[in-house]
Scaffold this motif. Sequence first.
Motif, PDB file in Angstrom:
ATOM      1  N   SER A   1       0.841  -1.195   0.000  1.00  0.00           N
ATOM      2  CA  SER A   1       0.000   0.000   0.000  1.00  0.00           C
ATOM      3  C   SER A   1       0.877   1.245   0.000  1.00  0.00           C
ATOM      4  O   SER A   1       1.907   1.298   0.676  1.00  0.00           O
ATOM      5  CB  SER A   1      -0.895   0.004   1.245  1.00  0.00           C
ATOM      6  OG  SER A   1      -1.470   1.277   1.431  1.00  0.00           O
ATOM      7  N   ARG A   2       0.454   2.237  -0.732  1.00  0.00           N
ATOM      8  CA  ARG A   2       1.233   3.484  -0.782  1.00  0.00           C
ATOM      9  C   ARG A   2       1.264   4.195   0.557  1.00  0.00           C
ATOM     10  O   ARG A   2       2.053   5.103   0.771  1.00  0.00           O
ATOM     11  CB  ARG A   2       0.679   4.403  -1.863  1.00  0.00           C
ATOM     12  CG  ARG A   2      -0.731   4.885  -1.578  1.00  0.00           C
ATOM     13  CD  ARG A   2      -1.275   5.650  -2.774  1.00  0.00           C
ATOM     14  NE  ARG A   2      -2.681   5.904  -2.612  1.00  0.00           N
ATOM     15  CZ  ARG A   2      -3.185   7.110  -2.403  1.00  0.00           C
ATOM     16  NH1 ARG A   2      -2.394   8.147  -2.367  1.00  0.00           N
ATOM     17  NH2 ARG A   2      -4.473   7.257  -2.257  1.00  0.00           N
ATOM     18  N   TYR A   3       0.407   3.782   1.493  1.00  0.00           N
ATOM     19  CA  TYR A   3       0.368   4.404   2.811  1.00  0.00           C
ATOM     20  C   TYR A   3       1.373   3.797   3.784  1.00  0.00           C
ATOM     21  O   TYR A   3       1.555   4.313   4.878  1.00  0.00           O
ATOM     22  CB  TYR A   3      -1.040   4.287   3.406  1.00  0.00           C
ATOM     23  CG  TYR A   3      -2.077   5.002   2.576  1.00  0.00           C
ATOM     24  CD1 TYR A   3      -2.097   6.386   2.493  1.00  0.00           C
ATOM     25  CD2 TYR A   3      -3.029   4.286   1.857  1.00  0.00           C
ATOM     26  CE1 TYR A   3      -3.041   7.044   1.719  1.00  0.00           C
ATOM     27  CE2 TYR A   3      -3.977   4.935   1.093  1.00  0.00           C
ATOM     28  CZ  TYR A   3      -3.978   6.301   1.024  1.00  0.00           C
ATOM     29  OH  TYR A   3      -4.915   6.948   0.259  1.00  0.00           O
TER      30      TYR A   3
ATOM     31  N   ASN B   1       0.062   1.567  -5.694  1.00  0.00           N
ATOM     32  CA  ASN B   1       0.853   1.051  -4.594  1.00  0.00           C
ATOM     33  C   ASN B   1       2.322   1.362  -4.827  1.00  0.00           C
ATOM     34  O   ASN B   1       2.722   1.770  -5.910  1.00  0.00           O
ATOM     35  CB  ASN B   1       0.657  -0.462  -4.466  1.00  0.00           C
ATOM     36  CG  ASN B   1      -0.755  -0.807  -4.032  1.00  0.00           C
ATOM     37  OD1 ASN B   1      -1.376  -0.056  -3.291  1.00  0.00           O
ATOM     38  ND2 ASN B   1      -1.256  -1.929  -4.495  1.00  0.00           N
TER      39      ASN B   1
ATOM     40  N   VAL C   1      -2.654   0.295   5.985  1.00  0.00           N
ATOM     41  CA  VAL C   1      -2.971  -0.052   4.596  1.00  0.00           C
ATOM     42  C   VAL C   1      -3.988   0.931   4.018  1.00  0.00           C
ATOM     43  O   VAL C   1      -3.859   1.347   2.870  1.00  0.00           O
ATOM     44  CB  VAL C   1      -3.490  -1.505   4.521  1.00  0.00           C
ATOM     45  CG1 VAL C   1      -3.977  -1.831   3.114  1.00  0.00           C
ATOM     46  CG2 VAL C   1      -2.386  -2.463   4.924  1.00  0.00           C
ATOM     47  N   GLY C   2      -4.965   1.328   4.799  1.00  0.00           N
ATOM     48  CA  GLY C   2      -5.998   2.239   4.304  1.00  0.00           C
ATOM     49  C   GLY C   2      -5.640   3.699   4.382  1.00  0.00           C
ATOM     50  O   GLY C   2      -6.370   4.557   3.887  1.00  0.00           O
ATOM     51  N   GLY C   3      -4.514   4.012   5.005  1.00  0.00           N
ATOM     52  CA  GLY C   3      -4.073   5.398   5.078  1.00  0.00           C
ATOM     53  C   GLY C   3      -4.719   6.206   6.197  1.00  0.00           C
ATOM     54  O   GLY C   3      -4.426   7.350   6.390  1.00  0.00           O
TER      55      GLY C   3
END
Length: 82
Positions: free
Chosen positions: A18-20, A51, A79-81
Amino acid sequence: MQIRIRTGGARTLLFELSRYLKIDAVEADGRPVDFIQNPAMEGTHLQRKGNDLVAVVFPAPLAPTDLATALHLRRRGSVGGG
């Protein structure tokens, strides 16, 4: 996580996260290993929706084995930021 190397010769393992999530350190069997995290470029479609890639770089080519290697990615974020 536990990994098993089935085909040897590579020095790098790639993961899509994830990008978060931001990786602070990586260890293999308790020893630090190098890594590269490739965040999406600012303002791009990937930054908004995609991602990140993380490359874990081992000091020598990996040999196939039936034994598991403990791989630990120390990270921050969710994962969800949120």
